[in-house]
Design a protein around this motif. Structure first.
Motif: not given
Length: 142
Positions: A55-56, A75-78, A118-122, A125-127
């Motif tokens: 995701t990053a 972030v939202g798109l990724a 889903f947790v990893c993707y979030t 993206g946040l990182l």
């Protein structure tokens, strides 16, 4: 300027694409290396780093394509695209399973649905957004 204003600003100053290229080269390598048995990583890191880095990498790819994209939109798109790719793994048909059977197809589309992704993707993206926001904030105070 406060950090929160830099992170949640509607439009960030355009990023320089040339500075994103090394990240586009390094992030996939790190993600694949995290899945390799040749590198001794803690089990937790080996299990979740690849999806987080995926995701990053998607975040950086979006910035490369649209350098003026705001941090929050990127972030939202990724994260959104990552979620959609994960949900697509619930769809099983011969044609898409054949795509996923190839290495590149598996790297892009994944192989099997995992709710923990889903947790990893979030987190990924946040990182990525957090680092980008910090860099934007740093540029604004210089």
């Amino acid at each position: 300027m406060r950090l929160s204003a830099a992170v949640f600003a509607p439009v960030e100053p355009a990023r320089q694409r040339g500075k994103l290229v090394p990240l586009l080269l390094v992030l996939p390598v790190l993600g694949m290396a995290s899945r390799s048995s040749a590198i001794a990583l803690p089990a937790f890191v080996a299990a979740y780093a690849g999806d987080t880095l995926w995701t990053a990498m998607l975040y950086v790819t979006l910035l490369f394509a649209w350098p003026g994209l705001s941090v929050s939109r990127a972030v939202g798109l990724a994260v959104g695209i990552s979620f959609l790719v994960e949900l697509s793994q619930l769809y099983q048909a011969p044609w898409i399973d054949a795509v996923r059977a190839h290495r590149l197809g598996a790297l892009v589309l994944g192989r099997g649905f995992l709710g923990s992704d889903f947790v990893c993707y979030t987190v990924g993206g946040l990182l990525a957004g957090g680092v980008d926001g910090l860099l934007a904030w740093r540029r604004s105070v210089e």
